[in-house]
Design a protein around this motif. Structure first.
Motif, PDB file in Angstrom:
ATOM      1  N   VAL A  17      26.774  45.904 -20.922  1.00  0.00           N
ATOM      2  CA  VAL A  17      27.402  44.827 -20.160  1.00  0.00           C
ATOM      3  C   VAL A  17      27.021  44.938 -18.686  1.00  0.00           C
ATOM      4  CG1 VAL A  17      29.621  43.869 -19.420  1.00  0.00           C
ATOM      5  CG2 VAL A  17      29.286  44.544 -21.809  1.00  0.00           C
ATOM      6  N   ARG A  18      26.997  46.148 -18.171  1.00  0.00           N
ATOM      7  CA  ARG A  18      26.648  46.339 -16.758  1.00  0.00           C
ATOM      8  C   ARG A  18      25.251  45.789 -16.457  1.00  0.00           C
ATOM      9  NH1 ARG A  18      26.487  51.870 -13.132  1.00  0.00           N
ATOM     10  NH2 ARG A  18      25.551  50.865 -11.323  1.00  0.00           N
ATOM     11  N   ALA A  19      24.298  46.100 -17.293  1.00  0.00           N
ATOM     12  CA  ALA A  19      22.920  45.644 -17.048  1.00  0.00           C
ATOM     13  C   ALA A  19      22.861  44.119 -17.003  1.00  0.00           C
ATOM     14  CB  ALA A  19      21.985  46.185 -18.130  1.00  0.00           C
ATOM     15  N   ARG A  20      23.514  43.469 -17.954  1.00  0.00           N
ATOM     16  CA  ARG A  20      23.519  42.000 -17.972  1.00  0.00           C
ATOM     17  C   ARG A  20      24.258  41.435 -16.772  1.00  0.00           C
ATOM     18  NH1 ARG A  20      26.058  41.425 -23.497  1.00  0.00           N
ATOM     19  NH2 ARG A  20      26.695  39.409 -22.712  1.00  0.00           N
ATOM     20  N   LEU A  21      25.410  42.023 -16.444  1.00  0.00           N
ATOM     21  CA  LEU A  21      26.214  41.537 -15.320  1.00  0.00           C
ATOM     22  C   LEU A  21      25.469  41.703 -14.001  1.00  0.00           C
ATOM     23  CD1 LEU A  21      28.842  40.371 -14.226  1.00  0.00           C
ATOM     24  CD2 LEU A  21      29.750  42.718 -14.166  1.00  0.00           C
ATOM     25  N   GLU A  22      24.846  42.857 -13.797  1.00  0.00           N
ATOM     26  CA  GLU A  22      24.108  43.075 -12.548  1.00  0.00           C
ATOM     27  C   GLU A  22      22.988  42.047 -12.380  1.00  0.00           C
ATOM     28  OE1 GLU A  22      22.980  46.909 -10.970  1.00  0.00           O
ATOM     29  OE2 GLU A  22      24.469  47.860 -12.269  1.00  0.00           O
TER      30      GLU A  22
END
Length: 131
Positions: A17-22
């Protein structure tokens, strides 16, 4: 924390999720300045086991510069916190709502900020909606 956070839950892990959100935040002009691994700190310092919990400090330099121009003390409300919390197979994403945070400021400061809180919120909402 009604009024202070934009929220979304989705399947996955915090790293996914972090990778997509960033990437989505970057499209809106935000970068990540800080990272706090809350669960790691609690485990290392207190021996307390908690599910993964990460706080990221997101900043849009153009918006931050405008905010600081309007009120130098506004740094107390910057950067915008983003929380990623693992709950079973889901990740809850919470993003600090600039409108809610800036509503705490005196009327004169809010007037000097103009539409900035709404602009920041719209950018963050767009990123969250695409997540």
């Amino acid at each position: 924390m009604e009024g202070l956070a934009l929220k979304k839950r989705l399947m996955g892990t915090i790293p996914e999720v972090r990778a997509r959100l960033e990437a989505l935040l970057k499209e809106e002009g935000f970068g990540i300045l800080t990272e706090i691994d809350v669960s790691g700190v609690l485990k290392n310092r207190l021996g307390v086991e908690r599910p993964p919990y990460l706080i990221l400090g997101a900043c849009n330099p153009h918006l931050a510069a405008r905010a600081l121009e309007a009120e130098p003390d506004i740094g107390l409300l910057l950067p915008c916190n983003v929380v990623l919390r693992q709950e079973g197979e889901e990740v809850e994403v919470l993003i600090q709502d600039p409108q809610g945070m800036f509503a705490l400021l005196p009327q004169g400061v809010r007037e000097r900020l103009g539409s900035l809180p709404e602009e920041a919120r719209a950018r963050l909402e767009r990123a969250l909606a695409q997540l």
